[in-house]
Design an enzyme around this catalytic site. Structure first.
Site, short mmCIF file in Angstrom:
data_model
loop_
_atom_site.label_atom_id
_atom_site.label_comp_id
_atom_site.label_asym_id
_atom_site.label_seq_id
_atom_site.Cartn_x
_atom_site.Cartn_y
_atom_site.Cartn_z
NE ARG A 89 -4.23 -1.77 1.68
CZ ARG A 89 -4.43 -2.74 2.56
NH1 ARG A 89 -3.73 -2.79 3.66
NH2 ARG A 89 -5.35 -3.65 2.32
CE LYS A 92 0.64 13.52 -15.38
NZ LYS A 92 0.44 14.00 -16.76
CD GLU A 94 8.63 16.67 -22.81
OE1 GLU A 94 8.12 17.64 -22.23
OE2 GLU A 94 7.97 15.72 -23.24
CE LYS A 151 6.17 17.66 -14.29
NZ LYS A 151 6.23 16.46 -15.06
CD GLU A 169 -2.55 16.11 -16.91
OE1 GLU A 169 -1.46 15.64 -16.57
OE2 GLU A 169 -3.13 15.81 -17.97
NE ARG A 188 1.41 16.95 -13.59
CZ ARG A 188 1.92 16.12 -12.70
NH1 ARG A 188 1.49 16.14 -11.46
NH2 ARG A 188 2.89 15.29 -13.04
CG ASN A 214 -0.47 16.95 -21.21
OD1 ASN A 214 0.49 16.25 -20.89
ND2 ASN A 214 -1.57 17.01 -20.47
CG HIS A 237 3.12 15.89 -24.50
ND1 HIS A 237 3.84 17.06 -24.54
CD2 HIS A 237 3.86 15.03 -23.75
CE1 HIS A 237 4.95 16.92 -23.83
NE2 HIS A 237 4.99 15.70 -23.35
CG HIS A 273 1.30 11.11 -26.40
ND1 HIS A 273 0.52 11.66 -25.41
CD2 HIS A 273 2.53 10.96 -25.86
CE1 HIS A 273 1.25 11.83 -24.31
NE2 HIS A 273 2.47 11.42 -24.57
CG HIS A 275 8.05 11.42 -24.95
ND1 HIS A 275 6.71 11.23 -25.19
CD2 HIS A 275 8.13 12.48 -24.10
CE1 HIS A 275 6.01 12.12 -24.51
NE2 HIS A 275 6.85 12.89 -23.84
N1 GLY Z 1 4.70 14.99 -18.13
C1 GLY Z 1 3.64 15.86 -17.86
C2 GLY Z 1 3.26 15.91 -16.42
O1 GLY Z 1 4.00 15.46 -15.57
O2 GLY Z 1 2.22 16.40 -16.10
#
Ligand code: GLY
Length: 356
Positions: free
Chosen positions: A121, A143, A185, A224, A234, A238, A242, A245, A249, A262
């Site tokens: 957990r 993430k 990026e 960031k 997000e 946030r 993207n 992206h 993607h 990427h």
């Molecule tokens: N890679 C985008 C984020 O961490 O929100």
């Protein structure tokens, strides 16, 4: 050493940034060592480059350490690999006090972070990114996730690390293409949030050999961290991370993961999103040209002739779609991003012509 604090109440953590930091991790972590097991999750190649040294230092400072390796590439983010990590941790007698050190790029960080979020957990973990992309993006913000047959990152959690350790000297052993991918990026951060930073990146890209990595990584991490502090899950701002992206993607999925990196795909995606921003009456002609010319300073791989209609279904599959509507990130001006739901298929198809 530079430290940026990512402020999330009792889940706040420091991002340490310094050249040569890898050698100092054992002393920084010594106050967290309560005799628990410390498990390094990495790739064997990275263990040879940095991990065994790190383990040696930890051991000689009194840490009980072991390591688990995962395969190279997206294969490491399968359910099978995830379950193998958990089984190995059980075999190693790990318990709720165990701490994980994720040593690697985005893939390692994602699967190790997800293992940390679920093992008994949830146990503590630390990110030690080894790629430029992970240093400025994936290692920060919590993430974590793995892939399933239906798509990438469809299983995961937002689970914050206890600290991030960024050592820019690790980039020396990184293939040039991986550095270029990370630079894509980095351009994004200037484009969405800081025009002055964008100009600095653009000027520095005139000579990639003498690119001021440490300084630029610091500002990218700061942007960031600020965004994640405002919107960890997000729900709003946030999303601007993207930028580039959605189409990026789709290009990755069409051309094949591993064929187009990427950050390279995101770079092309940013040109398309910049073009769309301009067509929608937001980004000025000058700013769009400046964005495009800056991205074109990167030696990106040529895209083989492609049929735009084959890319569109991947765009529509984007998991950022909410109730069937795409949340598309556009630039209002250079240094300021917004989201819109008003991007038609036709605009997307036409934007893809710009990168052909
Ligand atoms: N890679 C985008 C984020 O961490 O929100």
């Amino acid at each position: 050493m530079n430290i940026i604090n990512l402020n999330l109440g009792d889940r706040s953590y420091p991002i340490h940034i310094a050249s040569g930091l890898l050698d100092q991790i054992s002393s920084i972590l010594s106050e967290k060592n309560r005799g628990q097991k410390w498990i390094i999750i990495s790739q064997y190649r990275l263990m040879e480059l940095f991990g065994f040294d790190l383990m040696g230092r930890l051991k000689s400072s009194g840490f009980t350490t072991d390591f688990i390796t995962v395969p190279i590439g997206e294969a490491a983010k399968s359910i099978n690999e995830f379950s193998r990590i958990i089984s190995q941790m059980i075999e190693m007698n790990c318990d709720r006090s165990t701490s994980i050190l994720a040593l690697g790029g985005g893939v390692v960080g994602d699967v190790a972070g997800f293992a940390a979020s679920t093992f008994m957990r949830g146990v503590d973990y630390y990110q030690i990114p080894t790629t430029l992309l992970a240093m400025v993006d994936s290692a920060i913000g919590g993430k974590t996730g793995i892939n399933i047959a239906e798509g990438k990152n469809l299983v995961g959690a937002i689970y914050q690390p206890k600290a991030v350790f960024v050592d820019p000297t690790l980039l020396k052993s990184l293939p040039k293409e991986e550095v270029i991918s990370g630079l894509g990026e980095i351009i994004k951060y200037g484009a969405i949030k800081d025009k002055e930073f964008f100009n600095e990146i653009s000027n520095s890209l005139e000579n990639i050999e003498s690119f001021p990595f440490e300084k630029i990584i610091y500002r990218a991490c700061e942007i960031k961290a600020d965004i994640v502090t405002l919107d960890e899950r997000e729900g709003s701002i946030r999303r601007i991370l993207n930028f580039g992206h959605t189409i990026g993607h789709a290009l990755e999925a069409h051309f094949g993961y591993g064929k187009l990196r990427h950050g390279e795909a995101v770079s092309y995606g940013m040109i398309c999103a910049g073009w769309i921003s301009n067509q929608l009456g937001h980004l000025s002609d000058n700013d769009y040209q400046r964005l495009k010319k800056t991205i074109e300073k990167l030696p990106l791989p040529m895209l083989n002739n492609f049929d735009q209609n084959k890319i569109l279904p991947f765009v529509k599959n984007d998991k950022k779609t909410v109730s069937g509507k795409l949340n598309f990130v556009i630039l209002d001006t250079l240094g300021s991003a917004i989201t819109t739901k008003d991007v038609s298929d036709e605009l997307i198809l036409n934007s893809l012509k710009v990168i052909q």
